[in-house]
Design an enzyme around this catalytic site. Structure first.
Site, PDB file in Angstrom:
ATOM      1  N   ASP B  12       0.864  -1.185   0.000  1.00 23.51           N
ATOM      2  CA  ASP B  12       0.000   0.000   0.000  1.00 23.51           C
ATOM      3  C   ASP B  12       0.893   1.225   0.000  1.00 23.51           C
ATOM      4  OD1 ASP B  12      -2.241  -1.522   0.035  1.00 23.51           O
ATOM      5  OD2 ASP B  12      -2.746  -1.176   2.135  1.00 23.51           O
ATOM      6  N   ASP B 131     -13.892  -5.834  -3.418  1.00 20.21           N
ATOM      7  CA  ASP B 131     -13.894  -5.925  -1.956  1.00 20.21           C
ATOM      8  C   ASP B 131     -15.278  -6.413  -1.529  1.00 20.21           C
ATOM      9  OD1 ASP B 131     -11.348  -4.861  -1.977  1.00 20.21           O
ATOM     10  OD2 ASP B 131     -12.000  -2.819  -1.539  1.00 20.21           O
TER      11      ASP B 131
END
Lengths: 198, 254
Positions: B12, B131
């Site tokens: 990330d 997601d």
């Protein structure tokens, strides 16, 4: 040695340029196919789809084919390998027709074929200088040459066995991405160039 | 031998630094995505994913710089996701050195994006990132960093993504993400059984055994691993050894 990557206008050429750029090699990226031919080595890169790439080649198709047939060393990577053939079921348009045969969709449950796979029956001389037991593939289509003696390595996805490498003289097509196959893949590319000056 | 199962390392990135859950070793090196990505290639990772979690728009430019520097020395595939909304955005990321593009919220908001990306760059370049969170008897798709429900069923949406041109599904369990409780095997299997492209399982890896389980007990082609590697809980080597011992075909670490 001057190496020119023909840019179809899609995708990442960065890694391929880096992989090619060894000692004594200058790498250029060229979007005009006729200018791209003014080189010692032509590289047809591997990103995009057949229809778009074939369309970009149309105006220069005959000139490129003639140059390759006359002995211009050429490396075709993934889609670039497929463009060496006559046609593809991925889309309309003509390939270069340097190698007789067509390109068709993989006969497998999961398509695209993405990931590291075995390079089988590797008899291309390049593998002596640069062994590459597994390589990174990212293809939904595969080459079906009429003359299988041109195939110098194979791979298998699901039930479909297809060429990993084809060779016609100093023209080599690889279905995998050597520039994404870690250090061994970079060495494979360098071995291709080294073999040309030897 | 056949196609290997993949271990994919996810970083990330915000404003040019790796941000989440990174706390061991020299801070400078840990914060630098370029060094981290190369280190994971050397350790045997099969692919790298950069997810841009920059809050600010100018973070995107920083990310592209970061992709450029990373691609200079990286010779395994690099996927970039976060904030890609158009063919133009994708083209910039690819030009910077990305090999694949992951799209999530932008695809839900405008599903034609998947078709456009696939037509320009080929399906093998397009990763649909989904997601999903369990809701009674199904899984619902969430967007905007898993904050916003969409009312869409994850399996139906995954199938639509493939029909529209996605070449891979990156499937993250919101319920498991960051928990170290193991991947959501039921979710992964449910999606992998219903789509004809490779599925990358994500969310919940707590150990090498968890990675083995998701790759042997579901149809996933690949497992995404982040926190446990960055924090030193395990190594790519240890994961590959666990997989090899479990008769999972993997690429030997280099």
């Amino acid at each position: 040695m001057r190496v020119t990557i023909f840019d179809y206008g899609a995708g990442n050429l960065h890694s391929l340029a880096k992989a090619l750029a060894g000692d004594g090699v200058s790498v250029a990226v060229e979007g005009d196919p006729l200018i791209a031919l003014r080189t010692d080595v032509l590289v047809l890169p591997g990103v995009g789809n057949f229809r778009q790439a074939a369309a970009r080649l149309t105006s220069a198709r005959a000139a490129i084919r003639d140059a390759i047939r006359a002995g211009l060393p050429t490396l075709g990577v993934c889609l670039g390998m497929q463009l060496l053939f006559d046609s593809s079921t991925e889309g309309p348009g003509r390939g270069l027709g340097v190698i007789a045969g067509r390109v068709s969709r993989l006969a497998a449950f999961r398509v695209p074929h993405i990931g590291w796979n075995t390079v089988d029956d590797a008899r291309d001389p390049l593998f002596r200088a640069a062994p590459l037991p597994t390589a990174y593939f990212a293809n939904g289509y595969a080459c079906r040459p009429e003359d299988e003696t041109l195939v110098t390595a194979w791979t298998t996805h699901d039930r479909d066995r297809f060429p990993a490498v084809v060779r016609a003289g100093r023209t080599v097509g690889v279905q995998f991405h050597p520039e994404k196959s870690s250090i061994a893949g970079v060495q494979f590319v360098r071995a291709f160039l080294a073999g040309l000056s030897a | 031998m056949t196609l290997r199962k993949r271990v994919i390392v996810c970083l990330d990135v915000a404003d040019g630094s790796v941000v989440k859950g990174v706390r061991f070793a020299g801070l400078r090196a840990m914060g630098d995505p370029v060094a981290l990505a190369s280190g994971y290639e050397a350790a045997g990772a099969d692919e790298i994913v950069f997810l841009d979690v920059s809050a600010a728009l100018d973070g995107r430019e920083t990310l592209l710089d970061c992709v450029r520097h990373t691609a200079d020395g990286l010779f395994i595939p690099l996927t970039v996701g976060g904030g890609i909304r158009s063919v133009e955005d994708a083209s910039r990321a690819l030009r910077a050195g990305a090999d694949k593009i992951a799209v999530n919220t932008a695809a839900v908001e405008r599903p034609a994006l998947l078709t456009e990306l696939s037509a320009h760059f080929g399906a093998q370049c397009v990763v649909a990132s989904i997601d999903a969170r369990r809701t009674r008897d199904q899984w619902e798709v969430f967007v905007r960093g898993a904050t916003t429900p969409t009312g869409r069923d994850a399996i139906t949406w995954a199938r639509e993504c493939v029909e529209r041109g996605a070449g891979e599904i990156l499937l993250t369990s919101i319920d498991r993400d960051g928990t170290r409780a193991g991947y959501d095997l039921a979710l992964t299997q449910a999606v992998a059984a219903r789509v004809s492209v490779p599925v990358i399982a994500s969310g919940g890896a707590g150990s090498a055994q968890d990675v083995r389980r998701v790759l042997t007990e579901t149809g996933a082609d690949a497992a995404l691993v982040a926190g446990i590697l960055h924090e030193g809980g395990t190594t790519v080597d240890a994961i590959k050894l666990e997989l090899a011992n479990g008769n999972v075909s993997v690429r030997a670490a280099v």
